[in-house]
Design an enzyme around this catalytic site. Structure first.
Site, PDB file in Angstrom:
ATOM      1  N   THR A   1       0.818  -1.212   0.000  1.00 32.41           N
ATOM      2  CA  THR A   1       0.000   0.000   0.000  1.00 32.41           C
ATOM      3  C   THR A   1       0.856   1.269   0.000  1.00 32.41           C
ATOM      4  O   THR A   1       0.666   2.162  -0.821  1.00 32.41           O
ATOM      5  CB  THR A   1      -0.919  -0.006   1.241  1.00 32.41           C
ATOM      6  OG1 THR A   1      -1.671  -1.223   1.202  1.00 32.41           O
ATOM      7  CG2 THR A   1      -1.862   1.173   1.253  1.00 32.41           C
ATOM      8  N   ILE A   2       1.801   1.351   0.905  1.00 38.51           N
ATOM      9  CA  ILE A   2       2.629   2.558   1.005  1.00 38.51           C
ATOM     10  C   ILE A   2       3.759   2.519  -0.030  1.00 38.51           C
ATOM     11  O   ILE A   2       4.008   3.507  -0.733  1.00 38.51           O
ATOM     12  CB  ILE A   2       3.214   2.697   2.435  1.00 38.51           C
ATOM     13  CG1 ILE A   2       2.084   2.756   3.488  1.00 38.51           C
ATOM     14  CG2 ILE A   2       4.128   3.914   2.533  1.00 38.51           C
ATOM     15  CD1 ILE A   2       1.123   3.910   3.361  1.00 38.51           C
TER      16      ILE A   2
ATOM     17  N   GLY B   1       4.531   2.251  11.362  1.00 42.41           N
ATOM     18  CA  GLY B   1       4.208   1.017  12.079  1.00 42.41           C
ATOM     19  C   GLY B   1       5.358   0.527  12.936  1.00 42.41           C
ATOM     20  O   GLY B   1       5.181  -0.341  13.799  1.00 42.41           O
TER      21      GLY B   1
ATOM     22  N   CYS C   1       0.089   7.628   9.497  1.00 48.72           N
ATOM     23  CA  CYS C   1      -0.898   8.471   8.811  1.00 48.72           C
ATOM     24  C   CYS C   1      -1.588   9.437   9.783  1.00 48.72           C
ATOM     25  O   CYS C   1      -1.704  10.639   9.512  1.00 48.72           O
ATOM     26  CB  CYS C   1      -1.936   7.590   8.118  1.00 48.72           C
ATOM     27  SG  CYS C   1      -2.571   6.249   9.151  1.00 48.72           S
ATOM     28  N   ASN C   2      -2.046   8.930  10.924  1.00 47.68           N
ATOM     29  CA  ASN C   2      -2.750   9.795  11.875  1.00 47.68           C
ATOM     30  C   ASN C   2      -1.820  10.823  12.502  1.00 47.68           C
ATOM     31  O   ASN C   2      -2.187  11.996  12.666  1.00 47.68           O
ATOM     32  CB  ASN C   2      -3.390   8.942  12.980  1.00 47.68           C
ATOM     33  CG  ASN C   2      -4.659   8.272  12.508  1.00 47.68           C
ATOM     34  OD1 ASN C   2      -5.533   8.926  11.927  1.00 47.68           O
ATOM     35  ND2 ASN C   2      -4.780   6.963  12.728  1.00 47.68           N
TER      36      ASN C   2
ATOM     37  N   HIS D   1      -1.458   7.370  19.740  1.00 46.18           N
ATOM     38  CA  HIS D   1      -1.265   8.491  18.813  1.00 46.18           C
ATOM     39  C   HIS D   1      -0.687   9.729  19.491  1.00 46.18           C
ATOM     40  O   HIS D   1       0.160  10.411  18.926  1.00 46.18           O
ATOM     41  CB  HIS D   1      -2.591   8.813  18.123  1.00 46.18           C
ATOM     42  CG  HIS D   1      -3.199   7.610  17.466  1.00 46.18           C
ATOM     43  ND1 HIS D   1      -4.114   6.801  18.114  1.00 46.18           N
ATOM     44  CD2 HIS D   1      -2.984   7.059  16.257  1.00 46.18           C
ATOM     45  CE1 HIS D   1      -4.452   5.803  17.312  1.00 46.18           C
ATOM     46  NE2 HIS D   1      -3.782   5.926  16.182  1.00 46.18           N
ATOM     47  N   GLY D   2      -1.190  10.012  20.719  1.00 48.69           N
ATOM     48  CA  GLY D   2      -0.697  11.201  21.431  1.00 48.69           C
ATOM     49  C   GLY D   2       0.809  11.121  21.653  1.00 48.69           C
ATOM     50  O   GLY D   2       1.564  12.008  21.229  1.00 48.69           O
TER      51      GLY D   2
ATOM     52  N   HIS E   1      -9.666   7.758   7.873  1.00 45.24           N
ATOM     53  CA  HIS E   1      -9.863   8.002   9.308  1.00 45.24           C
ATOM     54  C   HIS E   1     -10.553   9.360   9.468  1.00 45.24           C
ATOM     55  O   HIS E   1     -10.473  10.213   8.589  1.00 45.24           O
ATOM     56  CB  HIS E   1      -8.526   8.131  10.045  1.00 45.24           C
ATOM     57  CG  HIS E   1      -7.615   6.952   9.965  1.00 45.24           C
ATOM     58  ND1 HIS E   1      -7.925   5.720  10.501  1.00 45.24           N
ATOM     59  CD2 HIS E   1      -6.361   6.821   9.450  1.00 45.24           C
ATOM     60  CE1 HIS E   1      -6.894   4.894  10.314  1.00 45.24           C
ATOM     61  NE2 HIS E   1      -5.945   5.532   9.679  1.00 45.24           N
TER      62      HIS E   1
ATOM     63  N   GLN F   1      -5.460   7.277   4.989  1.00 41.22           N
ATOM     64  CA  GLN F   1      -4.364   6.508   5.596  1.00 41.22           C
ATOM     65  C   GLN F   1      -3.396   5.945   4.568  1.00 41.22           C
ATOM     66  O   GLN F   1      -2.213   5.766   4.843  1.00 41.22           O
ATOM     67  CB  GLN F   1      -4.951   5.370   6.451  1.00 41.22           C
ATOM     68  CG  GLN F   1      -5.559   4.201   5.688  1.00 41.22           C
ATOM     69  CD  GLN F   1      -6.969   4.453   5.174  1.00 41.22           C
ATOM     70  OE1 GLN F   1      -7.545   5.503   5.413  1.00 41.22           O
ATOM     71  NE2 GLN F   1      -7.545   3.480   4.477  1.00 41.22           N
TER      72      GLN F   1
HETATM   73  P1  NAD Z   1       1.324  -3.691   3.093  1.00 41.65           P
HETATM   74  O1  NAD Z   1       1.109  -5.015   3.733  1.00 41.65           O
HETATM   75  O2  NAD Z   1       0.295  -3.152   2.182  1.00 41.65           O
HETATM   76  O3  NAD Z   1       2.691  -3.724   2.277  1.00 41.65           O
HETATM   77  C1  NAD Z   1       3.855  -4.280   2.793  1.00 41.65           C
HETATM   78  C2  NAD Z   1       4.600  -4.977   1.667  1.00 41.65           C
HETATM   79  O4  NAD Z   1       5.826  -5.488   2.150  1.00 41.65           O
HETATM   80  C3  NAD Z   1       3.832  -6.165   1.104  1.00 41.65           C
HETATM   81  O5  NAD Z   1       3.940  -6.129  -0.306  1.00 41.65           O
HETATM   82  C4  NAD Z   1       4.573  -7.374   1.678  1.00 41.65           C
HETATM   83  O6  NAD Z   1       4.494  -8.499   0.822  1.00 41.65           O
HETATM   84  C5  NAD Z   1       5.981  -6.826   1.731  1.00 41.65           C
HETATM   85  N1  NAD Z   1       6.871  -7.530   2.636  1.00 41.65           N
HETATM   86  C6  NAD Z   1       6.586  -8.337   3.686  1.00 41.65           C
HETATM   87  N2  NAD Z   1       7.721  -8.773   4.269  1.00 41.65           N
HETATM   88  C7  NAD Z   1       8.741  -8.221   3.582  1.00 41.65           C
HETATM   89  C8  NAD Z   1      10.144  -8.293   3.678  1.00 41.65           C
HETATM   90  N3  NAD Z   1      10.746  -9.029   4.630  1.00 41.65           N
HETATM   91  N4  NAD Z   1      10.904  -7.614   2.793  1.00 41.65           N
HETATM   92  C9  NAD Z   1      10.332  -6.872   1.817  1.00 41.65           C
HETATM   93  N5  NAD Z   1       8.998  -6.777   1.667  1.00 41.65           N
HETATM   94  C10 NAD Z   1       8.216  -7.435   2.546  1.00 41.65           C
HETATM   95  O7  NAD Z   1       1.646  -2.683   4.285  1.00 41.65           O
HETATM   96  P2  NAD Z   1       1.472  -1.104   4.266  1.00 41.65           P
HETATM   97  O8  NAD Z   1       0.079  -0.770   4.607  1.00 41.65           O
HETATM   98  O9  NAD Z   1       2.071  -0.562   3.032  1.00 41.65           O
HETATM   99  O10 NAD Z   1       2.336  -0.723   5.536  1.00 41.65           O
HETATM  100  C11 NAD Z   1       3.751  -0.602   5.469  1.00 41.65           C
HETATM  101  C12 NAD Z   1       4.205   0.264   6.625  1.00 41.65           C
HETATM  102  O11 NAD Z   1       3.593   1.552   6.485  1.00 41.65           O
HETATM  103  C13 NAD Z   1       3.846  -0.233   8.028  1.00 41.65           C
HETATM  104  O12 NAD Z   1       4.820   0.192   8.940  1.00 41.65           O
HETATM  105  C14 NAD Z   1       2.553   0.517   8.306  1.00 41.65           C
HETATM  106  O13 NAD Z   1       2.277   0.638   9.670  1.00 41.65           O
HETATM  107  C15 NAD Z   1       2.870   1.851   7.674  1.00 41.65           C
HETATM  108  N6  NAD Z   1       1.700   2.646   7.307  1.00 41.65           N
HETATM  109  C16 NAD Z   1       0.607   2.067   6.773  1.00 41.65           C
HETATM  110  C17 NAD Z   1      -0.495   2.841   6.493  1.00 41.65           C
HETATM  111  C18 NAD Z   1      -1.755   2.245   5.961  1.00 41.65           C
HETATM  112  O14 NAD Z   1      -2.825   2.695   6.317  1.00 41.65           O
HETATM  113  N7  NAD Z   1      -1.722   1.263   5.105  1.00 41.65           N
HETATM  114  C19 NAD Z   1      -0.473   4.212   6.731  1.00 41.65           C
HETATM  115  C20 NAD Z   1       0.707   4.805   7.210  1.00 41.65           C
HETATM  116  C21 NAD Z   1       1.780   4.000   7.518  1.00 41.65           C
END
Ligand code: NAD
Length: 335
Positions: free
Chosen positions: A11-12, A110, A140-141, A194-195, A220, A301
């Site tokens: 996602t990110i 995360g 994000c938050n 979050h705080g 959110h 997010q």
């Molecule tokens: P996601 O699960 O969508 O993507 C993570 C990717 O990493 C997946 O493609 C997964 O297959 C891959 N992956 C897993 N293990 C791996 C490894 N050892 N090496 C390389 N790639 C690997 O997760 P996301 O939502 O993109 O979240 C990623 C980070 O961003 C987390 O720390 C999360 O907390 C943070 N984040 C997420 C959001 C959200 O809402 N989605 C918002 C802000 C921050």
């Protein structure tokens, strides 16, 4: 050109890759993935060199007919900066890999704050990350709250912030998340994380946060109360926030009554993946009662941290100051 590698293309990661590619001073060396799913297929179709993140599983890509450019170690070696966008906790495990090649790295929200030397929000504390080797772009938050609180602190001073975060149960693609028919105090105990996380950006800030989770996937929603050190009018606060490039003050006449229409507006704008990079703040909700400010803002997010990652790349490479970087990022993305 700053050469950027992205480890974790979910996602990110996929959004950061596209945003980096759009910058005039950056190029994407490649992206690393663990498995040959649809995102791996799309990464190659978009022209990114794909690296296998786990050696033992590298052959799965060839078995699925997806070409790889090598192993993640080679990506780290070839990059000026790595953006780690792997799931929570994996970034901390990867830190050793980045250190081995002496490649500065960004981590995501995360991860625990101690994964990095500094937590980062471009509007809040860009300079703290200048030249740092390990930087965590806050969640994000926390990003959304930092963008809001930075100008309020500078203009009026903040005595105390109190925020209730109504959080989406999961992202649209997270089919295993919930709740699907409930409203959860989450966490039940106060404060939510979050705080304290916002305090990694503003260490002297007095803030209490409460969290809930609801059956929604789009965004959110923050219900915000900030006690200011001054008593500006609501119009003055509105003018201040309208001057912030990463806060979109939703005009009343747009008829955007919730996150669904806000996302629809982003799609109508032609935003990639319907992303809302800015805080979506309801202009009409800005209310002053004495020195108490109240408002509602929505946070996408999946995308609000994307421009922040781009700015953090410039901070660690010391290639621009905060104002220059934010402007370049905004221009390139269309914020
Ligand atoms: P996601 O699960 O969508 O993507 C993570 C990717 O990493 C997946 O493609 C997964 O297959 C891959 N992956 C897993 N293990 C791996 C490894 N050892 N090496 C390389 N790639 C690997 O997760 P996301 O939502 O993109 O979240 C990623 C980070 O961003 C987390 O720390 C999360 O907390 C943070 N984040 C997420 C959001 C959200 O809402 N989605 C918002 C802000 C921050």
């Amino acid at each position: 050109m700053i050469r950027v590698g992205i480890n974790g293309y979910g996602t990110i990661g996929k959004r950061v890759a596209d945003a980096v590619r759009d910058q005039p001073d950056m190029e994407v060396v490649g992206v690393a993935k663990t498995r040959p799913n649809f995102e791996a297929e799309r990464a190659v179709a978009r022209g990114y060199d794909l690296y296998a993140a786990i050696e033992d599983r590298a052959s799965r890509f060839a078995d699925a007919g997806i070409e790889t450019a090598g192993l993640v170690d080679e990506l780290v070696a070839a990059s000026d900066v790595m953006v780690d966008a792997t799931p929570s906790g994996i970034g901390a495990e990867n830190r050793e890999l980045y250190e081995e090649y002496d490649t500065p790295a960004l981590y995501q929200g995360g991860e625990d704050a101690d994964v990095a030397d500094v937590s980062f929000n471009a509007r809040g504390n860009f300079d703290d990350a200048t030249g740092a080797d390990h930087v965590r772009v806050v969640s994000c938050n926390t990003t959304g709250l930092s963008r809001l609180l930075a100008p309020l602190r500078e203009e009026y001073g903040v005595e105390k912030a109190r925020v209730t975060l109504v959080r989406r149960g999961g992202d649209p693609g997270q089919t295993s998340r919930g709740p699907i028919d409930d409203i959860l105090p989450n966490p039940i105990t106060l404060p939510s994380h979050h705080g304290p996380d916002v305090q990694t950006i503003f260490s002297d800030l007095d803030i209490d946060t409460l969290g809930l989770k609801v059956p929604a996937t789009l965004m959110h929603m923050h219900s915000v109360n900030v006690t200011l050190d001054a008593e500006p009018s609501a119009d003055e606060v509105r003018d201040l926030l309208e001057g912030e490039s990463r806060i979109f003050c939703i005009p009343p006449e747009f008829g955007i009554d919730g996150t669904g229409k806000l996302k629809e507006y982003a799609k109508d704008l032609g935003r990639p993946r319907g992303d809302v990079w800015e805080n979506g703040l309801w202009s009409e909700s800005i209310t002053m009662e004495g020195d108490d400010l109240y408002l509602f803002q929505a946070i996408h997010q999946e995308s609000d941290v994307v421009p922040e990652n781009v700015d953090a790349i410039r901070a660690v490479t010391e290639s621009a100051d905060a104002a220059e970087s934010i402007e370049t990022t905004n221009d390139a993305l269309g914020i």
